[in-house]
Scaffold this motif. Structure first.
Motif, PDB file in Angstrom:
ATOM      1  N   ARG A  85      37.568   2.338  -9.137  1.00  0.00           N
ATOM      2  CA  ARG A  85      37.518   0.875  -9.084  1.00  0.00           C
ATOM      3  C   ARG A  85      36.073   0.444  -8.858  1.00  0.00           C
ATOM      4  NH1 ARG A  85      39.811  -3.898  -8.720  1.00  0.00           N
ATOM      5  NH2 ARG A  85      39.359  -5.365  -7.038  1.00  0.00           N
ATOM      6  N   THR A  86      35.657  -0.621  -9.547  1.00  0.00           N
ATOM      7  CA  THR A  86      34.254  -1.045  -9.501  1.00  0.00           C
ATOM      8  C   THR A  86      34.141  -2.486  -9.020  1.00  0.00           C
ATOM      9  OG1 THR A  86      34.312  -1.689 -11.851  1.00  0.00           O
ATOM     10  CG2 THR A  86      33.616   0.556 -11.350  1.00  0.00           C
ATOM     11  N   SER A 131      28.567  -1.946  -5.631  1.00  0.00           N
ATOM     12  CA  SER A 131      27.125  -2.005  -5.849  1.00  0.00           C
ATOM     13  C   SER A 131      26.554  -3.385  -5.600  1.00  0.00           C
ATOM     14  CB  SER A 131      26.788  -1.593  -7.289  1.00  0.00           C
ATOM     15  OG  SER A 131      25.388  -1.656  -7.518  1.00  0.00           O
ATOM     16  N   ASP A 132      25.336  -3.376  -5.108  1.00  0.00           N
ATOM     17  CA  ASP A 132      24.488  -4.555  -5.082  1.00  0.00           C
ATOM     18  C   ASP A 132      24.134  -4.937  -6.522  1.00  0.00           C
ATOM     19  OD1 ASP A 132      22.520  -6.454  -4.035  1.00  0.00           O
ATOM     20  OD2 ASP A 132      21.007  -4.967  -4.584  1.00  0.00           O
ATOM     21  N   VAL A 178      28.938   2.378 -15.007  1.00  0.00           N
ATOM     22  CA  VAL A 178      30.173   1.677 -14.660  1.00  0.00           C
ATOM     23  C   VAL A 178      31.312   2.059 -15.603  1.00  0.00           C
ATOM     24  CG1 VAL A 178      31.255  -0.599 -14.483  1.00  0.00           C
ATOM     25  CG2 VAL A 178      28.971  -0.226 -13.545  1.00  0.00           C
ATOM     26  N   ALA A 179      31.027   2.124 -16.898  1.00  0.00           N
ATOM     27  CA  ALA A 179      32.077   2.459 -17.861  1.00  0.00           C
ATOM     28  C   ALA A 179      32.619   3.870 -17.623  1.00  0.00           C
ATOM     29  CB  ALA A 179      31.537   2.328 -19.285  1.00  0.00           C
ATOM     30  N   THR A 180      31.737   4.798 -17.299  1.00  0.00           N
ATOM     31  CA  THR A 180      32.175   6.179 -17.068  1.00  0.00           C
ATOM     32  C   THR A 180      33.004   6.289 -15.799  1.00  0.00           C
ATOM     33  OG1 THR A 180      30.211   7.018 -18.212  1.00  0.00           O
ATOM     34  CG2 THR A 180      31.403   8.561 -16.791  1.00  0.00           C
ATOM     35  N   GLY A 224      30.550  -4.623 -16.780  1.00  0.00           N
ATOM     36  CA  GLY A 224      31.898  -4.079 -16.764  1.00  0.00           C
ATOM     37  C   GLY A 224      32.570  -3.980 -15.412  1.00  0.00           C
ATOM     38  N   PHE A 225      32.030  -4.633 -14.392  1.00  0.00           N
ATOM     39  CA  PHE A 225      32.654  -4.601 -13.067  1.00  0.00           C
ATOM     40  C   PHE A 225      33.979  -5.354 -13.074  1.00  0.00           C
ATOM     41  CE2 PHE A 225      28.367  -3.484 -11.833  1.00  0.00           C
ATOM     42  CZ  PHE A 225      28.564  -2.617 -10.770  1.00  0.00           C
TER      43      PHE A 225
END
Length: 294
Positions: A169-170, A84-85, A160-162, A189-190
């Motif tokens: 992967r984030t 994500s941006d 993000v957490a979900t 949380g990234f």
């Protein structure tokens, strides 16, 4: 096969669905089924045996806007990778604009930012011009700006957490700066951050960048490299809002534009115009009782 999922105003939904189905028939695209998903009660799923995704998106936009939409030519699943941006996507601000406000330059810098996001200016030139205007600013002004101005958008942490809880992967990749992106990534949380670095000497910004510039090509490369590391068949999701995000959005399995500029929205497989970022979870088919609050 084409699958469309959308979240729209329930008032008059059946009438609008009938009109959209007729419009698609006029384009030679037959709707095979249209049902509300049992596990995501506010999500309407429309299935077509075949057809053009861009035409389907256009017709849905014509009949359901404002709505949250995802159109896919394959089964929709939880992605293995989410990239994500940051600015105006995961946070509600443009960091460089807010930082410039401390120097009394917000209007000037924000005008350049807006033109770059619309795709009217070369990103690298626009970035260098804006950073140059910050020369001489005390580095600790960034901490003040972070504390007073920068906030995650609604639903960012839960999204993000979900996804992480589902094994995704984030990665946060931004044309902005590590001074902002590192604490933002930790807050949301990234797992990884890719961004630009502001050059600092004797506690003051020099007006230059340190190292290579993270631009649209780098964003796309990060998505492709991260996806390759997970395996050739790994599905990916990308979100962004500006012209600099378009190559990344187009390269992802599913590219979703969040409250985006027209060019980015037009390039995406779907968009969030109505809800917050948790709408992405619904469009992916993740039931609300499996969302992870953060």
């Amino acid at each position: 096969m084409l699958i469309a999922r959308l979240i729209a105003d329930p008032l008059g939904l059946e009438t609008r669905l009938d009109a959209a189905s007729a419009a698609l028939e006029g384009e030679g695209m037959r709707v095979a089924a249209a049902v509300m998903l049992d596990f995501c009660g506010d999500v309407l799923q429309i299935m077509l045996p075949d057809g053009d995704p861009a035409t389907l998106r256009r017709v849905l936009d014509d009949h359901f806007a404002p709505a949250d939409v995802l159109v896919s030519a394959r089964e929709i699943e939880v992605p293995r990778l989410f990239v994500s941006d940051m600015d105006s996507t995961m946070i509600g601000q443009e960091c460089i604009d807010e930082l410039a406000d401390f120097a009394g330059l917000k209007d000037k810098v924000a005008a350049i930012t807006e033109r770059a996001m619309q795709g009217e200016l070369d990103f690298e030139s626009a970035l260098n011009e804006r950073v140059g205007l910050l020369a001489g600013m005390a580095e600790d002004t960034i901490e003040t700006c972070l504390a007073e101005r920068i906030r995650p958008v609604e639903g960012a942490r839960t999204l993000v957490a979900t996804l992480k809880a589902k094994g995704c992967r984030t990665v946060l990749v931004t044309g902005g700066f590590h001074h902002f992106a590192d604490p933002v990534a930790e807050q949301i949380g990234f797992e990884q951050v890719v961004g630009n670095r502001l050059a600092v000497t004797n506690g003051k910004l020099t007006g230059a960048l340190a190292g290579a510039i993270v631009d649209s090509s780098v964003k796309k490369r990060v998505l492709l490299e991260e996806g390759s590391a997970l395996g050739d068949e790994a599905s990916s999701l990308a979100t962004g809002d500006g012209a600099n995000d378009i190559p990344m959005i187009e390269a992802a399995t599913w590219g979703i534009a969040y409250r985006a500029k027209p060019k980015a929205r037009a390039a995406a497989d779907g968009w969030i115009d109505r809800g917050d970022l948790t709408a992405i979870l619904s469009l992916l088919g993740i039931p609300r009782d499996e969302w992870v609050s953060a």
